[in-house]
Design a protein around this motif. Sequence first.
Motif, short mmCIF file in Angstrom:
data_model
loop_
_atom_site.label_atom_id
_atom_site.label_comp_id
_atom_site.label_asym_id
_atom_site.label_seq_id
_atom_site.Cartn_x
_atom_site.Cartn_y
_atom_site.Cartn_z
N ILE A 41 -4.45 0.08 10.29
CA ILE A 41 -3.90 0.69 11.50
C ILE A 41 -4.08 -0.29 12.66
N ALA A 42 -2.97 -0.72 13.24
CA ALA A 42 -3.03 -1.70 14.33
C ALA A 42 -3.89 -1.17 15.46
N THR A 43 -4.76 -2.02 15.98
CA THR A 43 -5.63 -1.64 17.10
C THR A 43 -4.79 -1.75 18.38
N ARG A 44 -4.00 -0.72 18.59
CA ARG A 44 -2.98 -0.79 19.65
C ARG A 44 -2.63 0.62 20.12
N ILE A 45 -2.44 0.79 21.42
CA ILE A 45 -2.02 2.07 22.01
C ILE A 45 -0.93 1.78 23.03
N SER A 46 0.12 2.61 23.03
CA SER A 46 1.22 2.42 23.97
C SER A 46 1.59 3.76 24.60
N PHE A 47 1.96 3.70 25.88
CA PHE A 47 2.35 4.90 26.62
C PHE A 47 3.80 4.74 27.08
N ASN A 48 4.60 5.76 26.79
CA ASN A 48 6.01 5.73 27.18
C ASN A 48 6.39 7.13 27.65
N GLY A 49 6.41 7.30 28.97
CA GLY A 49 6.66 8.64 29.51
C GLY A 49 5.51 9.56 29.14
N ASP A 50 5.86 10.69 28.53
CA ASP A 50 4.81 11.61 28.09
C ASP A 50 4.43 11.38 26.63
N GLN A 51 4.95 10.31 26.03
CA GLN A 51 4.64 9.99 24.64
C GLN A 51 3.52 8.96 24.56
N VAL A 52 2.64 9.15 23.58
CA VAL A 52 1.56 8.20 23.30
C VAL A 52 1.73 7.70 21.87
N TYR A 53 1.87 6.40 21.71
CA TYR A 53 2.01 5.79 20.38
C TYR A 53 0.71 5.04 20.06
N THR A 54 0.23 5.23 18.85
CA THR A 54 -1.00 4.56 18.44
C THR A 54 -0.80 3.84 17.12
N GLY A 55 -1.64 2.84 16.89
CA GLY A 55 -1.58 2.11 15.63
C GLY A 55 -0.28 1.37 15.45
N ASN A 56 0.23 1.40 14.22
CA ASN A 56 1.44 0.64 13.90
C ASN A 56 2.67 1.19 14.63
#
Length: 589
Positions: A41-56
């Motif tokens: 699981i990629a050590t990564r977090i992204s925020f896009n509007g009200d969405q939160v993306y984690t990992g890959n």
Amino acid sequence: MSQEEGAVIGINLGNTYGSIACINQHGRADVIANENGERQIATRISFNGDQVYTGNEATPQLVRNSANTIDGFVNLVGRKYSELLPEELSRKSAKVIDVNDTPSFKVEIDGKETTLSAHDVLVRFIGVLHGAAKDFLSGVPIIGSVLSVPIWWSDAQIQALESAASDAGLRVLQVIPVPASTLVAYGLTQPGPKGEHPSHPDGEQGKPYAPEKTLDRNVVVVDFGGSSFDVTVVASRAGLYSVLSYVHDKSIGGRTLDDVLVEYFAKEFTKKTKVTIRAEDARAWAKLRNEAEITKRSLSASNSAQCSVESLAEGLDFSGSVNRTRFNLLAGRVYQQAAQNVTEAIKQAKLDACQIDEVVLAGGSARLPGLIDQLSFLFAEDSDTHITESIDSDQVVARGNAIYAHTIVSIPKEAEERKFIESLSNARQQNTDQLTMPTTVRPIGLVLDAPQGAERERVEKQIVDNQLFVPVIAANTPVPARRAFRLPVAQGAASSLVRIAEATPEVRVETIQPEPLDEEDEDDEPLEPEEVKSAYYKPDSQRLIELVVPTSGAKSVTVELVVLSGGQVTVQAKVDENTEAAATAKLGA
């Protein structure tokens, strides 16, 4: 808490990828897949509007939403902003900012500008791993975990990691170094049902250790992670391990290999399209980097791999391929530097490559055949150095942590061992003080007259001044230590002489001249002489103990050698199956 109250997990929290493992119903450690079937699981977090993306899932956001995508945050936790190096601040994702000397990130979450410290991000990510484990275990409570950290981490970083795990709702049983996790994963630290030591480097499969290497071995643990390359030389002595040297190199890692592929494919794109990717075209480079990493992973399992990117630059698509041979040429500099680090670590341990018995691999990039080939060149074919790689190198750390966690909770609460483990602090200095033991400085062993005939040919390179030294207690063995061995008695011998001495490890270098070239073939280039190294021991002329054992009518003598922490040495000899000592000698008070 006990094993019956719930499950325990092991977490490998890398700066590039994280993974989780638990013990399955068959008693073996397995790496857990998240809801998307991903075990790394990629050590990564992204925020896009009200969405939160984690990992890959957050990886594609590096292309279209890099300013709100955070990665490379694990190694920042517990450190001050003023301590960070320029290369740690340089990144293609959200920038690291200074908030009261705390590394932080400024991102937009649901339309609001938000500042998150590295600690805040780590809490979120550990929560993601914890959640994936809970989903996999289907309601079984998680009662504890073991996490691993690189040796170079400070006590402040370890404490910050524990704090982040606690804030994420995870109980930490222990934080252990990555090399320890790697050794545990292979069962190299785990005695068998009768107390016997592991006899195979790859668990119960593969070629077993030589009899003289079952108890005492010199092991190199190679960790080729995404952002660094680490080498640890470890002395394995009857199931006890001590670090002899450690080399940490931040200049190479899995991302360095991504770099060479990105450069290669960028040139291929220009050749095919006559279009050069502009340096400021961040989206194009991010696209190419994401696909290059996938290509690299594919090359660890196959001889060739594709790299395809839609609309890479100026609306033009790219499709290219690279085979393993080409990739090894591109990555040659990285592999050579990795090999140099291994050589340096061995040198710092005051050893030679021919004195290394085993190399154990960890880290996602360690499974690339090119690296394994490069490492194998360091060790002579007849040295019997085993490269241990049967467990996927990107899974080995998490699996080792899960086994360690399972071992802790399997010990009865009232047992002294359990109390001792739970009393250990994760602070490095306190932990070192509690776990460090005195060790032997030089090998102690038996001095024999050199054998004759076929047996002499087998040990010819170990013979010095017509004597053969057989190590019984190796250098760097924690004391007190006890070893026992059995010797045959010559027929009709009224007594036997047991000579115990210290010795100096030496390396014999032989130069083998190449065969002369055929004078008729002018195209052949002259070959270089070949150096062959072999390890041997030179015993001291002054013996520690010489013991005369009455052996009239006996078939064998069992000798027990004991070394105490104060330097005292005791030798006791018993004849055949007798329980009473036939002879005893002691050196020191």
